[in-house]
Structures are given as structure tokens and as C-alpha cells.
Scaffold this motif. Sequence first.
Motif, PDB file in Angstrom:
ATOM      1  N   ARG A   1       0.845  -1.195   0.000  1.00  0.00           N
ATOM      2  CA  ARG A   1       0.000   0.000   0.000  1.00  0.00           C
ATOM      3  C   ARG A   1       0.883   1.249   0.000  1.00  0.00           C
ATOM      4  N   PHE A   2       0.833   1.991  -1.072  1.00  0.00           N
ATOM      5  CA  PHE A   2       1.683   3.161  -1.230  1.00  0.00           C
ATOM      6  C   PHE A   2       1.199   4.301  -0.341  1.00  0.00           C
ATOM      7  N   ARG A   3       2.155   5.002   0.258  1.00  0.00           N
ATOM      8  CA  ARG A   3       1.848   6.051   1.220  1.00  0.00           C
ATOM      9  C   ARG A   3       1.983   7.453   0.638  1.00  0.00           C
ATOM     10  N   ILE A   4       2.857   7.615  -0.350  1.00  0.00           N
ATOM     11  CA  ILE A   4       3.235   8.958  -0.784  1.00  0.00           C
ATOM     12  C   ILE A   4       2.934   9.216  -2.263  1.00  0.00           C
ATOM     13  N   VAL A   5       3.285   8.297  -3.133  1.00  0.00           N
ATOM     14  CA  VAL A   5       3.335   8.565  -4.575  1.00  0.00           C
ATOM     15  C   VAL A   5       1.989   8.275  -5.243  1.00  0.00           C
ATOM     16  N   ASP A   6       1.561   9.211  -6.102  1.00  0.00           N
ATOM     17  CA  ASP A   6       0.303   9.079  -6.836  1.00  0.00           C
ATOM     18  C   ASP A   6       0.512   8.699  -8.301  1.00  0.00           C
ATOM     19  N   LEU A   7       1.561   9.235  -8.917  1.00  0.00           N
ATOM     20  CA  LEU A   7       1.891   8.938 -10.311  1.00  0.00           C
ATOM     21  C   LEU A   7       3.366   8.566 -10.373  1.00  0.00           C
ATOM     22  N   LEU A   8       3.683   7.604 -11.238  1.00  0.00           N
ATOM     23  CA  LEU A   8       5.071   7.152 -11.382  1.00  0.00           C
ATOM     24  C   LEU A   8       5.489   7.274 -12.842  1.00  0.00           C
ATOM     25  N   TRP A   9       6.548   8.040 -13.050  1.00  0.00           N
ATOM     26  CA  TRP A   9       7.178   8.189 -14.369  1.00  0.00           C
ATOM     27  C   TRP A   9       8.363   7.234 -14.398  1.00  0.00           C
ATOM     28  N   THR A  10       8.385   6.308 -15.345  1.00  0.00           N
ATOM     29  CA  THR A  10       9.422   5.282 -15.308  1.00  0.00           C
ATOM     30  C   THR A  10       9.647   4.701 -16.690  1.00  0.00           C
ATOM     31  N   ASN A  11      10.796   4.066 -16.885  1.00  0.00           N
ATOM     32  CA  ASN A  11      11.098   3.377 -18.131  1.00  0.00           C
ATOM     33  C   ASN A  11      10.470   1.985 -18.126  1.00  0.00           C
TER      34      ASN A  11
ATOM     35  N   ARG B   1       2.648  -5.886 -22.947  1.00  0.00           N
ATOM     36  CA  ARG B   1       2.305  -6.540 -24.220  1.00  0.00           C
ATOM     37  C   ARG B   1       2.097  -5.493 -25.308  1.00  0.00           C
ATOM     38  N   HIS B   2       1.377  -4.426 -24.966  1.00  0.00           N
ATOM     39  CA  HIS B   2       1.156  -3.340 -25.925  1.00  0.00           C
ATOM     40  C   HIS B   2       2.486  -2.699 -26.329  1.00  0.00           C
ATOM     41  N   ALA B   3       3.353  -2.446 -25.360  1.00  0.00           N
ATOM     42  CA  ALA B   3       4.640  -1.805 -25.650  1.00  0.00           C
ATOM     43  C   ALA B   3       5.490  -2.666 -26.584  1.00  0.00           C
ATOM     44  N   ILE B   4       5.501  -3.961 -26.343  1.00  0.00           N
ATOM     45  CA  ILE B   4       6.295  -4.858 -27.199  1.00  0.00           C
ATOM     46  C   ILE B   4       5.681  -4.945 -28.591  1.00  0.00           C
ATOM     47  N   ASP B   5       4.358  -5.045 -28.650  1.00  0.00           N
ATOM     48  CA  ASP B   5       3.682  -5.185 -29.950  1.00  0.00           C
ATOM     49  C   ASP B   5       3.791  -3.926 -30.800  1.00  0.00           C
ATOM     50  N   THR B   6       3.973  -2.771 -30.172  1.00  0.00           N
ATOM     51  CA  THR B   6       4.015  -1.499 -30.913  1.00  0.00           C
ATOM     52  C   THR B   6       5.413  -0.879 -30.925  1.00  0.00           C
ATOM     53  N   ASP B   7       6.416  -1.708 -30.648  1.00  0.00           N
ATOM     54  CA  ASP B   7       7.827  -1.333 -30.854  1.00  0.00           C
ATOM     55  C   ASP B   7       8.335  -0.230 -29.923  1.00  0.00           C
ATOM     56  N   TYR B   8       7.839  -0.190 -28.698  1.00  0.00           N
ATOM     57  CA  TYR B   8       8.479   0.670 -27.707  1.00  0.00           C
ATOM     58  C   TYR B   8       9.894   0.158 -27.434  1.00  0.00           C
ATOM     59  N   ARG B   9      10.772   1.089 -27.050  1.00  0.00           N
ATOM     60  CA  ARG B   9      12.156   0.751 -26.740  1.00  0.00           C
ATOM     61  C   ARG B   9      12.298   0.579 -25.232  1.00  0.00           C
ATOM     62  N   PHE B  10      13.025  -0.467 -24.823  1.00  0.00           N
ATOM     63  CA  PHE B  10      13.074  -0.857 -23.421  1.00  0.00           C
ATOM     64  C   PHE B  10      14.396  -0.480 -22.762  1.00  0.00           C
ATOM     65  N   PHE B  11      14.325  -0.428 -21.429  1.00  0.00           N
ATOM     66  CA  PHE B  11      15.445  -0.302 -20.503  1.00  0.00           C
ATOM     67  C   PHE B  11      16.028   1.110 -20.462  1.00  0.00           C
ATOM     68  N   SER B  12      17.271   1.244 -20.036  1.00  0.00           N
ATOM     69  CA  SER B  12      17.826   2.532 -19.611  1.00  0.00           C
ATOM     70  C   SER B  12      17.729   3.636 -20.655  1.00  0.00           C
ATOM     71  N   TYR B  13      18.046   3.327 -21.908  1.00  0.00           N
ATOM     72  CA  TYR B  13      18.002   4.322 -22.970  1.00  0.00           C
ATOM     73  C   TYR B  13      16.693   4.241 -23.767  1.00  0.00           C
ATOM     74  N   GLY B  14      15.695   3.593 -23.213  1.00  0.00           N
ATOM     75  CA  GLY B  14      14.449   3.372 -23.937  1.00  0.00           C
ATOM     76  C   GLY B  14      13.400   4.433 -23.677  1.00  0.00           C
ATOM     77  N   ASP B  15      12.152   4.059 -23.956  1.00  0.00           N
ATOM     78  CA  ASP B  15      11.018   4.971 -23.853  1.00  0.00           C
ATOM     79  C   ASP B  15      10.487   5.037 -22.425  1.00  0.00           C
ATOM     80  N   ALA B  16       9.461   5.865 -22.224  1.00  0.00           N
ATOM     81  CA  ALA B  16       8.952   6.153 -20.879  1.00  0.00           C
ATOM     82  C   ALA B  16       7.507   5.693 -20.741  1.00  0.00           C
ATOM     83  N   SER B  17       7.088   5.586 -19.486  1.00  0.00           N
ATOM     84  CA  SER B  17       5.678   5.328 -19.176  1.00  0.00           C
ATOM     85  C   SER B  17       5.273   6.214 -18.001  1.00  0.00           C
ATOM     86  N   LEU B  18       3.996   6.566 -17.964  1.00  0.00           N
ATOM     87  CA  LEU B  18       3.425   7.317 -16.855  1.00  0.00           C
ATOM     88  C   LEU B  18       2.322   6.454 -16.264  1.00  0.00           C
ATOM     89  N   LEU B  19       2.526   6.020 -15.028  1.00  0.00           N
ATOM     90  CA  LEU B  19       1.635   5.053 -14.391  1.00  0.00           C
ATOM     91  C   LEU B  19       0.759   5.739 -13.350  1.00  0.00           C
TER      92      LEU B  19
END
Length: 342
Positions: free
Chosen positions: A282-292, A318-336
Motif C-alpha cells: 500500500r503506497f503512502r506517498i506517490v500518486d503517479l510514477l514516471w518510469t522506463n 504486451r502493448h509496448a512490445i507489440d508497438t515497438d516501444y524501446r526498453f530499458f535505460s536508454y528506452g522509452d517512458a511510461s506514466l503510471l
Amino acid sequence: MKTADFDFDLPPDRIAEHPVRPRDAARLLEVGSTLRDFIVRDLPTLVQPGDLMVVNDTRVIPARLDGRRGEVAVEITLHKRLGEREWATFSKPGKRLKPGDTIVIADDFSAEVIAKDGMEVRLRFSAGGAELMEALHRHGRMPLPPYIRRKADEGDNADYQTVFAAREGAVAAPTAGLHFTPELLAALDERGVRRAPVTLHVGAGTFLPVKVDDIADHKMHSEWGEISAETAAAVNETRKAGGRIVSVGTTALRILETAGRPDGTLVPFSGDTDIFITPGYRFRIVDLLWTNFHLPKSTLFMLVCAFAGYDRMRAAYRHAIDTDYRFFSYGDASLLHRTDPT
């Protein structure tokens, strides 16, 4: 849950070897009740005036060194600072090193093996403090993650640092911050989104695989972090005013949640954290997470599943892989968007 629950097939060509240019031209996947595709520079339209972005201001040091123990070539990756001259390291070939061995890195720079503990090799360097940092800058190179198969080049000295980097000590970049540019920060300022720094000196242990079958048996590596009284006050004021806390990266999130109280307030903090966040937390502080996008079976993929929901993150990847998002440190971003456990 089992480690296998967090596995997925990732085509090798989805792993980014270099960042896109400019940084804010990377793709962005928003993960909420639906999945929406954007570009990183669209972020100001996805946050609200009064939100607070918390960024990690750690700076990566040239933590990878090449040396020799006699005729044996040794590659050293610094892992965690233990003292003025001592570091825990991952050193190859670790099996051929023993306490008392000397690793010569340069004519004026060497390290002695002090102890071994599993994969870790504890080294005492011939220089300490500021002199050690100067030696690292002379003889070391950027510690690119193991899934980037090329050697670090001159461009990585800038590419593998965030615009927030201020306090030296990390041996891996807080990669969610790599997407930000001065232009994007100016647009966020204009939107009315404030920023506050925390520090978490990211260790090389962030790339260690989870080797146990049951995630409850995994031993998390520890990292040093700090939250100032000013940042704690900014977080608490934002939450009280109805604003959201946007964590730029899992590293900022981990230090925030370490210092978060059950009532949702944040206190100043300085010290080590080995918080391991898995579904059910159960998260106490964070509402949105910006992450690779993270590795299969990694503690970071477990964390994002805990934050946004297991089924939702499986679908997002699955969506990211199917639509050619780039992964890991130098890859694309997500907002959760956070999904609390029922």
C-alpha cells in the motif's frame, strides 16, 4: 507470488543501445484505466497545476575500472561506498580473487582485496575521498548496464546523466530522469508543476536478477538515500492542498516510500534503504510514477506491477512490445497511475 509470474518474452531488438535525440522525443505510454500513446514532450498535458514532481538528483560516477592482478585482467564495477577508501564491488573474475590480492589500475592507482561475500568483492583503494573521485574520473568509464552490449563511449558521459544530476555517488543512472530537457522543464514550470529533489545513490545491485522461486525469499540490495526537510515539507504541503506527488523514477519512489508514514505524511530521512515493493504493498506517498520499461523477472517490474496493478502492467508491456516501444535505460517512458490493492 512466484518470480516466474513476472516473466515475459522481450525481443532483443527492443533493447535500446542509445537514447533518442532530443531526449524528450522518446515515446510515452500512459497506463491508467486505458492505455494511451504519447511523446515525452506531451507530459505537461498529463499533469495538473499544483502537482509536485520529485526527482532524484544523484550523479553517476565513472564506476567501471579495468585493472590487472598479475597477468589476470580484472573488470571492477563499484557497487556501494563503505568508507573513504572502501567500496563493495562486482569484480570479474571474482573467483580468481582472494583477500590480500592487489589489483593495479594505473601506475598511481590500485586496490587491495579486503574480503569476498558471494558475488561481492570488497576493495580498499590506494586513494580516498576527493582523491579517489579524481582517480575514478581519470581512469574509470560510465558503468552502462549489462544489457547494453557495447562499451561506454564519450557520448555516454553526457547521455547517462540526467539534467537533475548534482550529488556524485550513483553507479547506475536513475534512468527515468534521462528523458527531461530544459525545454520540457520550462513547459512543466509554465503548467504550474513544481519540483523537489531527493537523493538515492543507485547501486549496481539494481541490475541483479531475482534468483529465488518465491519473491518473498529475495534479499534486496541496500542503497543510501536522503530526503531534506524542505522536500518533506513540499510533499506534505502538496498533499494537503490536494496536489499529486509524481515520482520521477523508481529510485525516487523507493526513498519516498521508505520515509513515508502510515498517515501519508513524509519525514526527512538519511541512511540506507532496502525496501522491496511487490504486489499487495500500500503506497503512502506517490500518486503517479514516471518510469522506463523494465527487465523481465526484475524487482523493478515487480514494483510497477505493485503500483499500477499486475494485470494492467502485463497488458501495458504486451502493448509496448507489440508497438515497438524501446526498453530499458536508454528506452522509452511510461506514466503510471496508482491502483490501490482491494
